[in-house]
Design a protein around this motif. Structure first.
Motif, mmCIF file in Angstrom:
data_model
loop_
_atom_site.group_PDB
_atom_site.id
_atom_site.type_symbol
_atom_site.label_atom_id
_atom_site.label_comp_id
_atom_site.label_asym_id
_atom_site.label_seq_id
_atom_site.Cartn_x
_atom_site.Cartn_y
_atom_site.Cartn_z
ATOM 1 N N ALA A 189 0.837 -1.213 0.000
ATOM 2 C CA ALA A 189 0.000 0.000 0.000
ATOM 3 C C ALA A 189 0.867 1.256 0.000
ATOM 4 O O ALA A 189 0.595 2.220 -0.720
ATOM 5 C CB ALA A 189 -0.926 -0.008 1.215
ATOM 6 N N LEU B 134 -6.109 -9.595 3.306
ATOM 7 C CA LEU B 134 -6.890 -8.704 2.444
ATOM 8 C C LEU B 134 -7.389 -7.500 3.231
ATOM 9 O O LEU B 134 -7.364 -6.357 2.747
ATOM 10 C CB LEU B 134 -8.075 -9.485 1.853
ATOM 11 C CG LEU B 134 -8.613 -9.006 0.505
ATOM 12 C CD1 LEU B 134 -7.541 -9.060 -0.565
ATOM 13 C CD2 LEU B 134 -9.808 -9.849 0.089
ATOM 14 N N ARG B 135 -7.824 -7.753 4.484
ATOM 15 C CA ARG B 135 -8.315 -6.652 5.335
ATOM 16 C C ARG B 135 -7.175 -5.686 5.649
ATOM 17 O O ARG B 135 -7.382 -4.470 5.686
ATOM 18 C CB ARG B 135 -8.904 -7.238 6.614
ATOM 19 C CG ARG B 135 -9.746 -6.238 7.417
ATOM 20 C CD ARG B 135 -10.470 -6.903 8.565
ATOM 21 N NE ARG B 135 -11.450 -7.866 8.071
ATOM 22 C CZ ARG B 135 -11.488 -9.148 8.443
ATOM 23 N NH1 ARG B 135 -10.608 -9.615 9.300
ATOM 24 N NH2 ARG B 135 -12.404 -9.956 7.965
ATOM 25 N N GLU C 234 -6.584 -3.464 2.571
ATOM 26 C CA GLU C 234 -7.624 -2.435 2.431
ATOM 27 C C GLU C 234 -7.458 -1.343 3.484
ATOM 28 O O GLU C 234 -7.615 -0.148 3.201
ATOM 29 C CB GLU C 234 -9.006 -3.079 2.541
ATOM 30 C CG GLU C 234 -9.348 -3.956 1.339
ATOM 31 C CD GLU C 234 -10.594 -4.792 1.562
ATOM 32 O OE1 GLU C 234 -10.969 -4.997 2.740
ATOM 33 O OE2 GLU C 234 -11.185 -5.252 0.563
ATOM 34 N N LYS C 235 -7.122 -1.749 4.711
ATOM 35 C CA LYS C 235 -6.918 -0.775 5.793
ATOM 36 C C LYS C 235 -5.728 0.133 5.477
ATOM 37 O O LYS C 235 -5.773 1.342 5.691
ATOM 38 C CB LYS C 235 -6.685 -1.524 7.106
ATOM 39 C CG LYS C 235 -6.457 -0.622 8.311
ATOM 40 C CD LYS C 235 -6.165 -1.449 9.553
ATOM 41 C CE LYS C 235 -5.801 -0.560 10.735
ATOM 42 N NZ LYS C 235 -5.415 -1.358 11.927
ATOM 43 N N LEU D 151 -4.608 0.917 2.568
ATOM 44 C CA LEU D 151 -4.918 1.767 1.413
ATOM 45 C C LEU D 151 -5.885 2.894 1.761
ATOM 46 O O LEU D 151 -6.113 3.784 0.942
ATOM 47 C CB LEU D 151 -5.522 0.924 0.288
ATOM 48 C CG LEU D 151 -4.573 -0.017 -0.462
ATOM 49 C CD1 LEU D 151 -5.363 -1.006 -1.304
ATOM 50 C CD2 LEU D 151 -3.608 0.763 -1.342
ATOM 51 N N ALA D 152 -6.463 2.857 2.971
ATOM 52 C CA ALA D 152 -7.522 3.819 3.330
ATOM 53 C C ALA D 152 -7.025 5.258 3.285
ATOM 54 O O ALA D 152 -7.803 6.176 3.012
ATOM 55 C CB ALA D 152 -8.084 3.490 4.713
ATOM 56 N N THR E 76 -8.991 3.495 -4.934
ATOM 57 C CA THR E 76 -8.516 2.122 -5.119
ATOM 58 C C THR E 76 -9.685 1.148 -4.975
ATOM 59 O O THR E 76 -10.624 1.401 -4.219
ATOM 60 C CB THR E 76 -7.434 1.747 -4.086
ATOM 61 O OG1 THR E 76 -7.972 1.947 -2.767
ATOM 62 C CG2 THR E 76 -6.188 2.590 -4.257
ATOM 63 N N THR E 77 -9.615 0.050 -5.699
ATOM 64 C CA THR E 77 -10.612 -1.024 -5.595
ATOM 65 C C THR E 77 -9.855 -2.341 -5.487
ATOM 66 O O THR E 77 -9.010 -2.640 -6.333
ATOM 67 C CB THR E 77 -11.520 -1.063 -6.834
ATOM 68 O OG1 THR E 77 -12.103 0.234 -7.029
ATOM 69 C CG2 THR E 77 -12.632 -2.090 -6.663
ATOM 70 N N VAL E 78 -10.149 -3.100 -4.423
ATOM 71 C CA VAL E 78 -9.450 -4.365 -4.179
ATOM 72 C C VAL E 78 -10.443 -5.514 -4.302
ATOM 73 O O VAL E 78 -11.551 -5.454 -3.758
ATOM 74 C CB VAL E 78 -8.802 -4.376 -2.772
ATOM 75 C CG1 VAL E 78 -8.081 -5.703 -2.528
ATOM 76 C CG2 VAL E 78 -7.839 -3.210 -2.614
ATOM 77 N N MET F 14 -6.282 -5.630 -8.095
ATOM 78 C CA MET F 14 -6.792 -4.346 -7.625
ATOM 79 C C MET F 14 -6.545 -3.283 -8.693
ATOM 80 O O MET F 14 -5.774 -3.503 -9.640
ATOM 81 C CB MET F 14 -6.143 -3.935 -6.306
ATOM 82 C CG MET F 14 -4.651 -3.686 -6.371
ATOM 83 S SD MET F 14 -3.996 -2.898 -4.882
ATOM 84 C CE MET F 14 -4.659 -1.216 -5.054
ATOM 85 N N ARG G 76 -5.940 1.118 -9.132
ATOM 86 C CA ARG G 76 -5.672 2.406 -8.486
ATOM 87 C C ARG G 76 -5.758 3.470 -9.558
ATOM 88 O O ARG G 76 -5.142 3.345 -10.615
ATOM 89 C CB ARG G 76 -4.292 2.407 -7.827
ATOM 90 C CG ARG G 76 -3.981 3.676 -7.032
ATOM 91 C CD ARG G 76 -2.642 3.536 -6.316
ATOM 92 N NE ARG G 76 -2.373 4.684 -5.471
ATOM 93 C CZ ARG G 76 -1.746 5.792 -5.865
ATOM 94 N NH1 ARG G 76 -1.317 5.891 -7.131
ATOM 95 N NH2 ARG G 76 -1.535 6.793 -5.040
#
Length: 492
Positions: A335, A364-365, A368-369, A371-372, A378-380, A391, A393
């Motif tokens: 990220a 995965l979580r 995503e965290k 990338l917040a 972004t889309t994962v 993903m 970006r």
């Protein structure tokens, strides 16, 4: 979370770094010779309509014609008959019904020229300010998804609806507006209204290829887009730019003016924070992890791939636990690297295979965290059957590497060069080809020192055989100006 913004200014280049907890997270670069165009509004002319691509090429005064897709062309809403309901999304008409060759259009750049591609345009204009984005041709009232409190979202939406009245314009409320009083939003809305009136007035008489509206310079964009309540300070190493940022902040964000400081130190500000070293490391393919593992990042024309390896990390329990810990650390590092290197488009991450489904969910979580905090959208997606994470970006400008580097002259951007052995045998074939086509008493071969050394040492017997075969003398000369793949066969 301690966050600082550093602004480094030299006569021909301006750089902005975002540092969080002492670690570099983002770098933005603007050079006087090559300023970005995203956000600029131009008076353009359609030079070619491509029905097969549902697009048109538009001349806007840039080096290459820009690209305008049919879906990015503004279409006035169709008046509804009595009792008829609005359709949320109607199909895009053929491009030939929307524009014609020779037509003048007002367009905005949404993506800079990248590689051999021209800029991408839209006629659905949007103009950002500190707290709002004006959509002059839309009636949409939206709120940034980063504002998660439903009560605050409702308040902001109703406030903007009341302030804008029946202006017929749409607005998007930016993240920076979270918790703002009505007065601050009203000032921003009034500023955007005046700005749009000036753009409208200037677009009519403007010549084709002229810029009607130019986005702010990088230091001011950094304040507008990156300065928020969590930023402790903004440090500027140029007195002139510092004064300019203070004037801008006094007008648009007076509550944050005190956080802007002038850095007068003799030691370069980027050296002080270790930013220069981080930028150099961001040019490398391998990224070491604290655990001893590492990432390998490859950027291609189609996508970016990230490979995760355990390296020297052996773990303390079992293989699955070692892999899980490495992947968790890698998710955070990926990220950060995507944001630091400004990598966009399709990204494929090859985490180390995990058999535990819960471990995959946690990795995965974690991704995503991490990338917040990324400003880019972004889309994962879930793990694929092959164990890959796909993903995307959002990309609007070139990556950091492509801004700072160019393809290697030796390999032409392939990332590899032919071995000295391969080049040697190419030279032998070229000699044979040359003597069959042209008359010569002897031949001179110019090549790199490494190739010539190999020919004279390891291939001396082959050279003697070749001389006997062609009946001519061959002389080899090393030249430091030749790359490993370059050579010339000269007939004398």
């Amino acid at each position: 979370m301690s966050e600082e913004i550093l602004i480094n200014v030299t006569p021909r280049e301006t750089r902005v770094a975002v540092v969080e907890n002492g670690m570099l997270q983002e770098v933005h670069i603007e050079r006087a010779s090559r300023r970005g165009y995203v956000g600029n509004i131009y008076k353009g002319k359609v030079i070619r309509v491509m029905p097969g691509m549902q697009a048109a090429f538009v001349e806007v005064g840039l080096q290459r014609a820009a690209f305008l897709h049919a879906s990015d062309i503004f279409r006035p809403p169709t008046p509804l008959a009595e009792g008829e309901e609005a359709v949320s999304s109607s199909p895009t008409p053929p491009i030939t019904e929307l524009v014609r060759e020779g037509q003048e259009v007002v367009v905005q750049v949404v993506k800079d020229p990248i590689g051999t591609k021209g800029a991408r345009l839209t006629s659905q204009l949007s103009i950002p300010s500190r707290y709002l984005v004006l959509l002059p041709f839309s009636r949409v009232l939206g709120v940034s998804a980063r504002i998660e409190d439903e009560g605050e979202r409702t308040r902001l939406k109703s406030t903007i609806a009341d302030l804008s009245g029946d202006s017929g314009r749409g607005y998007i409320v930016r993240t920076n507006a979270d918790g703002l009083p009505v007065e601050a939003l009203a000032e921003d809305l009034a500023y955007l209204g005046k700005l749009w009136e000036a753009i409208e007035a200037g677009s009519g008489p403007a010549r084709v290829g002229s810029c009607i509206y130019e986005d702010l310079s990088l230091p001011l964009r950094a304040l507008r887009d990156l300065l928020h309540g969590d930023v402790e300070k903004v440090r500027v190493d140029s007195r002139e730019t510092f004064e300019r940022t203070q004037r801008f902040a006094s007008q648009f964000m007076p509550e944050l003016v005190e956080r802007i400081e002038h850095y007068p130190g003799e030691r370069p500000i980027f050296d002080l924070y270790g930013v220069e070293d981080e930028i150099q490391r961001a040019m490398q393919k391998e990224v070491p992890l604290k655990s001893g593992g590492y990432l390998v990042i490859d950027q291609t024309e189609a996508m970016t791939t990230v490979d995760v390896n355990t390296g020297a990390f052996l773990g303390s329990r079992n293989l699955e636990e070692t892999v899980y810990r490495t992947n968790l650390e890698a998710a955070q590092a990926v990220a950060r690297q995507l944001r630091l290197r400004n990598l966009g488009g399709i990204i494929i991450i090859d985490f180390i295979d995990m058999t535990d489904a819960e471990h995959r969910r946690q990795v995965l979580r974690q991704l995503e965290k991490s990338l917040a905090r990324d400003h880019a959208k972004t889309t994962v997606y879930e793990f694929s059957p092959l164990g890959l994470v796909e993903m995307t970006r959002k990309r609007t400008i070139d990556s950091l590497e492509r801004q700072l580097c160019e393809p290697c002259v030796s390999c032409g951007g392939r990332g590899t060069v032919k071995t000295a052995e391969t080049v040697t045998y190419e030279i032998f074939r070229e000699i044979t080809r040359a003597v069959r086509q042209f008359e010569a008493r002897k031949l001179l071969v110019l090549a790199s020192p490494k190739v010539v050394a190999r020919i004279l040492e390891e291939e001396s017997a082959a050279v003697a055989e070749l001389e006997e075969f062609i009946g001519k003398t061959i002389r080899f000369q090393a030249d430091d100006n030749y790359t490993q793949e370059q050579y010339d066969v000269v007939l004398l």
